[in-house]
Design a protein around this motif. Structure first.
Motif, PDB file in Angstrom:
ATOM      1  N   ILE A 560       1.171  -1.056  -0.214  1.00  0.00           N
ATOM      2  CA  ILE A 560      -0.130  -0.104  -0.242  1.00  0.00           C
ATOM      3  C   ILE A 560       0.810   1.165   0.128  1.00  0.00           C
ATOM      4  O   ILE A 560       1.955   1.382   0.634  1.00  0.00           O
ATOM      5  N   GLN A 561       0.591   2.192  -0.866  1.00  0.00           N
ATOM      6  CA  GLN A 561       1.412   3.419  -0.910  1.00  0.00           C
ATOM      7  C   GLN A 561       0.186   4.580  -0.051  1.00  0.00           C
ATOM      8  O   GLN A 561      -0.580   4.248   0.291  1.00  0.00           O
ATOM      9  N   LYS A 562       1.059   5.692   0.210  1.00  0.00           N
ATOM     10  CA  LYS A 562       0.196   6.843   0.919  1.00  0.00           C
ATOM     11  C   LYS A 562      -1.069   7.175   0.498  1.00  0.00           C
ATOM     12  O   LYS A 562      -1.834   7.574   1.318  1.00  0.00           O
ATOM     13  N   ASP A 563      -1.260   7.082  -0.877  1.00  0.00           N
ATOM     14  CA  ASP A 563      -2.609   7.549  -1.288  1.00  0.00           C
ATOM     15  C   ASP A 563      -3.616   6.501  -1.299  1.00  0.00           C
ATOM     16  O   ASP A 563      -4.695   6.408  -1.815  1.00  0.00           O
ATOM     17  N   GLY A 564      -3.206   5.134  -0.979  1.00  0.00           N
ATOM     18  CA  GLY A 564      -4.201   4.128  -0.680  1.00  0.00           C
ATOM     19  C   GLY A 564      -4.046   3.212  -2.185  1.00  0.00           C
ATOM     20  O   GLY A 564      -4.829   2.373  -2.281  1.00  0.00           O
ATOM     21  N   TYR A 566      -1.675   0.674  -4.792  1.00  0.00           N
ATOM     22  CA  TYR A 566      -0.661  -0.064  -4.496  1.00  0.00           C
ATOM     23  C   TYR A 566       0.455  -0.454  -5.205  1.00  0.00           C
ATOM     24  O   TYR A 566       0.309   0.274  -6.554  1.00  0.00           O
ATOM     25  N   ASN A 820     -11.168   9.777  -4.951  1.00  0.00           N
ATOM     26  CA  ASN A 820     -10.119  10.549  -4.429  1.00  0.00           C
ATOM     27  C   ASN A 820      -8.467  10.112  -4.783  1.00  0.00           C
ATOM     28  O   ASN A 820      -7.780  10.869  -4.423  1.00  0.00           O
TER      29      ASN A 820
ATOM     30  N   GLN B  30     -18.123   7.497   1.189  1.00  0.00           N
ATOM     31  CA  GLN B  30     -17.576   5.889   1.174  1.00  0.00           C
ATOM     32  C   GLN B  30     -17.577   5.725   2.916  1.00  0.00           C
ATOM     33  O   GLN B  30     -16.868   6.446   3.614  1.00  0.00           O
ATOM     34  N   SER B  60      -4.037   9.732   6.730  1.00  0.00           N
ATOM     35  CA  SER B  60      -3.243   9.684   5.386  1.00  0.00           C
ATOM     36  C   SER B  60      -3.958  10.400   4.473  1.00  0.00           C
ATOM     37  O   SER B  60      -3.524  10.226   3.341  1.00  0.00           O
ATOM     38  N   GLN B  61      -5.093  10.761   4.593  1.00  0.00           N
ATOM     39  CA  GLN B  61      -5.862  11.333   3.539  1.00  0.00           C
ATOM     40  C   GLN B  61      -6.309  10.564   2.198  1.00  0.00           C
ATOM     41  O   GLN B  61      -6.359  10.785   1.186  1.00  0.00           O
ATOM     42  N   ALA B  62      -6.517   9.256   2.871  1.00  0.00           N
ATOM     43  CA  ALA B  62      -6.658   8.370   1.545  1.00  0.00           C
ATOM     44  C   ALA B  62      -8.076   7.338   2.170  1.00  0.00           C
ATOM     45  O   ALA B  62      -8.198   7.484   3.208  1.00  0.00           O
ATOM     46  N   ASN B  63      -8.707   7.055   1.152  1.00  0.00           N
ATOM     47  CA  ASN B  63      -9.833   6.107   1.614  1.00  0.00           C
ATOM     48  C   ASN B  63      -9.290   4.532   1.771  1.00  0.00           C
ATOM     49  O   ASN B  63      -9.272   3.610   0.838  1.00  0.00           O
ATOM     50  N   VAL B  64      -8.948   4.404   3.047  1.00  0.00           N
ATOM     51  CA  VAL B  64      -8.387   3.059   3.037  1.00  0.00           C
ATOM     52  C   VAL B  64      -8.847   2.268   4.351  1.00  0.00           C
ATOM     53  O   VAL B  64      -8.419   1.097   4.654  1.00  0.00           O
ATOM     54  N   ARG B  67      -9.682  -1.314   4.709  1.00  0.00           N
ATOM     55  CA  ARG B  67      -8.778  -2.307   4.444  1.00  0.00           C
ATOM     56  C   ARG B  67      -7.802  -2.807   5.654  1.00  0.00           C
ATOM     57  O   ARG B  67      -6.780  -3.182   5.606  1.00  0.00           O
ATOM     58  N   VAL B  87      -2.380   2.389   6.607  1.00  0.00           N
ATOM     59  CA  VAL B  87      -1.153   3.341   6.192  1.00  0.00           C
ATOM     60  C   VAL B  87      -0.311   3.580   7.332  1.00  0.00           C
ATOM     61  O   VAL B  87       0.895   3.349   7.323  1.00  0.00           O
ATOM     62  N   TYR B  88      -0.864   4.238   8.532  1.00  0.00           N
ATOM     63  CA  TYR B  88       0.339   4.765   9.485  1.00  0.00           C
ATOM     64  C   TYR B  88      -0.345   4.054  10.809  1.00  0.00           C
ATOM     65  O   TYR B  88       0.206   4.414  11.739  1.00  0.00           O
TER      66      TYR B  88
END
Ligand SMILES: Cc1cc2nc3c(=O)[nH]c(=O)nc-3n(C[C@H](O)[C@H](O)[C@H](O)COP(=O)(O)OP(=O)(O)OC[C@H]3O[C@@H](n4cnc5c(N)ncnc54)[C@H](O)[C@@H]3O)c2cc1C
Ligand code: HEM
Ligand code: SF4
Ligand code: SF4
Lengths: 844, 125
Positions: A560-564, A566, A820, B30, B60-64, B67, B87-88
């Motif tokens: 996974i990378q910082k923006d979600g 891969y 996003n 989401q 992380s400012q991401a839609n995750v 997961r 992410v973090y």
């Protein structure tokens, strides 16, 4: 009161530290050197990159305090004892009520004709080292005169500078003071094996112009036996002489062969003048080590603070000169009466020419107490033996067991509990076992905290293992758990859990937590158990019953990378790839608009894949013959290789073929942390194998196997596990090594930290995987064989399993992509849009 | 009282692998929907172990968040079911959306219902 201290060396500075907070004291420090005190003991580290600042002993702000005045470049040249004045070279005078001489010593240079030629140096100050570095650059050959402790340290420095290095010793053996004949012989053999030539019994008569014009033979050294040695630079390290010239001009009593005479209070023949450190002579002895000097400094500080009550303050009563050193990589230790000169003393000897170990115990005539020891080649038991000798602990029934190699790898000798509270553990800083215990009780329950609060193990570091033992023993006693529990759900370390799972046969996380843990688990224990279960039973990580305990990387088989998004990393074994396959990677990247970058591990990383694209991307890659690169797993990453003997004119073995073989053998292997490997085709080491968990370097006769190296945040050189082994032995040893690590490593512990924390370190690993001391090798190999047999490419499996494919969708209820995730162009490829860029777009 | 119009059907419980999450589209939002099952197999909690919070991870400012790994951590107010951002690794309470490490990373919790038929409904708001 006005106190003047002459000399700001190690001992002088210790005195200042002791007195810094004493009331009513105005201290003037006269320092001849251009910089305040630095760590002479670790001076050689200057060559391995430490700067003068790194070596400084002065804590920031120390000399800012009002009661201490530091004068640099201030050499004292006289003392007017009647007027109580110190005269400086520049004519200035400094008045004193009490004076301390801490002038140290100077290197002795034998009176040889030509000793003041250019390129004839000594080894004592930072300036000396700077000169050595300068000369080293202009030289090919270097000679050290003096085969003692400092001389050998100096030889290492020359060798590290890439010079052909010689050691010339007057006596018939090396390290005359500390070791005996046999020990000296072994030491010599080991040092010569490292490419340093040793010449003993050589009396240098003269140094003249050499035969070589310039490099290779700037000087010729002529010896009494008629032989000659050509060299470019010479470093004299033939002993030290006390700097007592001030005492001489001031009329203080000195020893016959130099040294300022002191009594038990460290007072000279003038009661208002003390002398401490290497310039002082006590009962006919000069102490050339830092610990006795520190002792003297502490005693003088107490005397000064006590004032009139000084007579009852503590007194100096000699010091133990035992030492343990690593000289040119060889462990050497000497304790007490190493030569066995005590009348009636008896000795125990152990000599192993094969392993290169020599050990000797000297015991009292009645055989009941240890009074001396010599260890060469391996000195792990130094701490234990020293404590036995110092504290008069009775010898065990079979004293020889103390030096015989232990067969079962079990610990031997005395337990730390046997030591009395008064036992001095750290002699540099005078910390006793009792001091450590009370600090531990006071809350210093980690090694770091304990070092900080007691200063133990902060100077030479030789006592570190003992300090740790005391800490562990105390914590255990006080019932404080030595916490290596995985998390709140498992009161076990990873290693313990591995055994429990292996024995208990648990195959899923739920079974494991029900059997060995409590609660529901968390993001720490779940992936750990997943990895243990995978290592034990090699079950496919994608099976639904394992799905929920995988880190997202393992769940989606991608990083996974910082923006979600891969990244996708196909395996490229050994870094070898056909043009066709390269084109496939390029085409896939183009088709899906991915960012491509070459990794540090000789393969190609494709970034910016959305979760729903992963199966298609892998479909294309698998169809072209690629496999998962396991970049997402705590598992083997890559086996880097150089091009080896096939193409390289220096190569002696086919490093690429071996790298591919190794990578294909261990691909997919789950472990406590990632594993990196490399294979180089010759000793030039272009694949940088010595920075890897497993590094293989070709030799004329086979392969050298290095283990437990590490790049990353805290780099560590790999250590040699075996040399000149053939292909099959190499693989066997790697099998065993890896399996041992997988079984006993802690969570997220790379092999480097693992081996450093392993009791016995590399030598323990050697015993287990080479000598099979635990009878475990067959099992380790069988475990690995099963791993290898059951390997399957996780991606190949995933894209053919509809149940698994279901998870590769961003929404459960829509086929849309995540809006996003947005990219912008940079240097012709994509990169994630930053939060700011996204915001700017939304705002009108 | 439920207002039928504001509840959205997102998926069936069996669509979610036990102890994982999925991301559901609810209007334009989401939502990360999780299915929690105890090691002994019981699906507890008010709605048979179904929870819903924002899918957007503030940190992380991401839609995750869907997961992330599900776990249970001790907090001052007792054990809390959480998800760790992939992410973090910041932990978010499944019930409340509160972040255990830093209040500023907290997210919204969504009302969710799962009846015995297994249909999972999220209330849009
Ligand atoms: C390379 C090297 C490695 C060593 N390794 C070890 C080791 O592993 N273990 C160990 O225990 N010991 C070791 N030693 C020895 C240890 O460094 C000394 O025992 C210790 O430094 C002695 O401290 P000192 O203060 O007495 O002398 P120094 O540290 O030499 O300090 C004396 C200072 O006084 C100054 N001075 C002298 N005369 C005057 C004057 N007239 N006016 C003003 N200033 C003056 C000098 O310039 C010097 O700065 C090593 C020494 C060297 C050189
Ligand atoms: C004829 C001699 C040599 C040639 C033509 C050569 C060429 C190269 C090339 C082309 C690279 C790749 C650079 C890149 O990836 O951008 C490289 C990398 C490297 N070379 Fe050499 N090299 C030679 C000799 C050596 C020797 C003798 C050493 C070791 C002492 C060495 C050590 C390295 C190292 C450490 C790398 C970096 C590897 C990495 O990318 O991780 N090279 N060399
Ligand atoms: S390690 Fe040796 S064989 Fe390999 S590329 Fe370098 S020089 Fe050639
Ligand atoms: S070095 Fe730091 S920034 Fe670079 S890849 Fe590693 S973690 Fe990321």
């Amino acid at each position: 009161m006005k106190l003047v201290v002459i000399g700001n060396g190690m001992v002088g500075h210790k005195l200042l530290e002791e007195l810094a907070d004493a009331p009513n004291l105005a201290i003037t420090v006269l320092c001849e050197e251009p910089r305040p005190a630095y760590d002479r003991v670790h001076l050689s580290e200057f060559f391995s990159g430490k700067t003068a600042d790194d070596l400084s002993l002065v804590t920031p702000g120390f000399f800012d305090r009002a009661n201490i005045t530091l004068k640099l470049n201030a050499k004292a040249v006289g003392i007017d004892r009647a007027a109580k004045l110190v005269q400086l070279e520049d004519g200035e005078t400094v008045p004193y009520d009490q004076l301390v001489l801490a002038t140290g010593s100077y290197p002795f240079v034998p009176p040889v004709t030509g000793r003041d030629r250019n390129g004839c140096l000594v080894y004592r100050t930072i300036e000396d080292l700077e000169a050595m570095t300068e000369w080293g650059k202009k030289s090919k050959v270097g000679v050290v005169v003096g085969g003692g402790l400092l001389g050998l340290e100096c030889a290492k420095a020359l060798k590290d500078m890439g010079l052909q290095t010689h050691v010339v010793e007057f006596a018939p053996r090396l390290m005359t003071v500390q070791v005996d004949d046999m020990g000296g012989r072994l030491l010599r053999r080991k040092i010569e094996a490292m490419g340093v030539q040793v010449h003993t019994g050589k009396n240098t008569l003269e140094i003249t112009d050499g035969a070589g014009l310039g490099v290779g033979g700037r000087h010729a050294m002529k010896f009494a036996d008629g032989s000659q040695l050509q060299t470019d630079m010479i470093v004299f390290s033939a002993g030290i002489r006390p700097r007592d010239e001030l005492a001489r001009v001031a009329g203080l009593i000195r020893g016959e062969r130099g040294g300022i005479l002191i009594d038990n209070q460290c007072k000279t023949s003038d009661p208002s003048i003390y002398a401490i450190g290497e310039c002082a002579l006590w009962q006919g002895k000069i102490f050339g080590l830092v610990a006795p000097g520190y002792d003297m400094a502490r005693i003088v500080a107490k005397q000064i603070v006590a004032g009139d009550a000084a007579a009852s303050a503590p007194q100096f009563n000699g010091a133990d000169m035992s030492t343990k050193l690593k000289l040119l990589g060889v462990d050497v230790a000497s304790i007490g009466d190493a030569q066995g000169t005590t009348p009636g003393s008896l000795t125990y000897l152990f000599n192993d020419d094969v392993a290169g170990h020599y050990k000797k115990l000297v015991v009292t005539a009645d055989g009941k107490q240890l009074i001396g020891a010599v260890l060469v080649g391996e000195a792990n038991d130094y701490g234990t033996l020293l404590q036995m000798a110092l504290n008069g602990i009775p010898l065990p029934a079979q004293p020889e067991s103390l030096i015989l190699p232990s067969v079962e790898g079990g610990s031997k000798g005395i337990g730390i509990d046997m030591l009395p509270a008064t036992a001095s553990i750290c002699s540099c800083n005078n910390v006793s076992k009792g001091d450590l215990c009370s600090a531990i009780e006071g809350g210093a329950t980690s090694l770091g905290a304990l070092k900080k609060c007691t200063k133990a193990a902060t100077s030479c570091g030789g006592c570190l293992p003992l300090v740790k033992q005391v800490l562990d023993a105390e914590l255990k006693k006080s019932g404080v758990l030595v916490l290596n529990h995985l998390c709140e759900h498992f009161a076990h370390s990873r290693q313990e859990l591995f055994h429990l799972v292996k024995v208990g046969g648990q195959k899923t996380f739920d079974e494991t937590i029900l059997a060995h843990g409590k609660g529901r688990g968390c993001d720490v224990c779940k992936p750990t158990v997943a990895s243990i279960v995978a290592s034990c039973w090699n079950e496919h990580v994608l099976k639904p019953k394992h799905a929920s305990v995988q880190d997202t990387n393992d769940y989606y088989l991608a990083n996974i990378q910082k923006d979600g998004t891969y990244s996708v990393v196909p395996r490229i074994p050994g870094g070898e790839i056909t043009p066709d396959k390269l084109i496939v990677i390029g085409q896939v990247a183009k088709d899906y608009g991915l960012y491509t970058k070459i990794t540090g591990g000789q393969r190609i990383d494709l970034f910016g894949a959305r979760v729903e694209q992963l199966p298609e991307i892998w479909g294309a890659l698998v169809a072209a013959g690629f496999e998962s690169g396991h970049a997402y797993g705590k598992s083997l990453r890559t086996v880097k290789s150089c091009v080896g003997s096939t193409w390289c004119r220096y190569g002696v073995q086919d490093s690429v073929t071996m790298a591919i073989r190794i990578e294909e053998r261990y691909r997919g292997l789950r472990s406590p942390h990632k594993i990196k490997m490399a294979v180089s085709g010759c000793t030039r080491e272009c694949a940088e194998a010595q920075s890897k968990d497993v590094g293989v370097i070709a030799t004329e006769k086979g392969w050298n196997l290095y283990v437990a190296g590490n790049g990353g945040m805290k780099p560590r050189h790999a250590e040699l596990l075996a040399s000149d082994v053939d292909d099959e032995t190499l693989i066997k040893l790697i099998d065993r090594f890896l399996m041992l690590y997988i079984r006993t490593g802690d969570r997220l512990q790379r092999t480097a930290t693992w081996i450093e924390n392993l009791e016995g370190g590399l030598s323990y690993v050697k015993k287990v995987v080479i000598e099979d001391s635990l009878g475990l090798c067959a099992e380790l190999e069988a475990d690995m064989a099963r791993q290898v047999e059951t390997y399957e490419c996780e991606w190949k499996k995933a894209i053919t399993t509809p149940e698994t494919l279901k998870r590769f969708s961003h929404f459960v209820n829509s086929k849309e992509a995540d809006a996003n995730i947005q990219f912008v162009d940079e240097r012709g490829q994509i990169r994630p849009k930053s939060a700011l860029e996204k915001k700017l777009e939304v705002a009108p | 009282m439920t207002d039928a119009a504001s509840w959205t059907f997102v998926c069936h419980r069996d669509d979610i692998v036990p102890n994982t999450g999925v991301c559901a589209k609810v209007g334009d939002a989401q939502v990360a929907v999780f299915r929690v099952v105890a090691p002994d197999g019981t699906e507890d909690g008010p709605d048979n172990g179904i929870f819903a919070i924002d899918n957007f991870d503030v940190r992380s400012q991401a839609n995750v968040l869907s997961r992330g790994l599900i776990g249970e951590l001790s907090t001052e107010t007792g054990p809390a079911l959480v998800v760790a951002s992939p992410v973090y690794k910041n932990h978010l309470c499944l019930k409340t959306g509160r972040c255990l490490e830093d209040e500023a990373w907290s997210v919204k919790a969504w009302a969710v219902a799962c009846g015995d038929d297994g249909a999972i409904m999220v209330r849009a708001s």
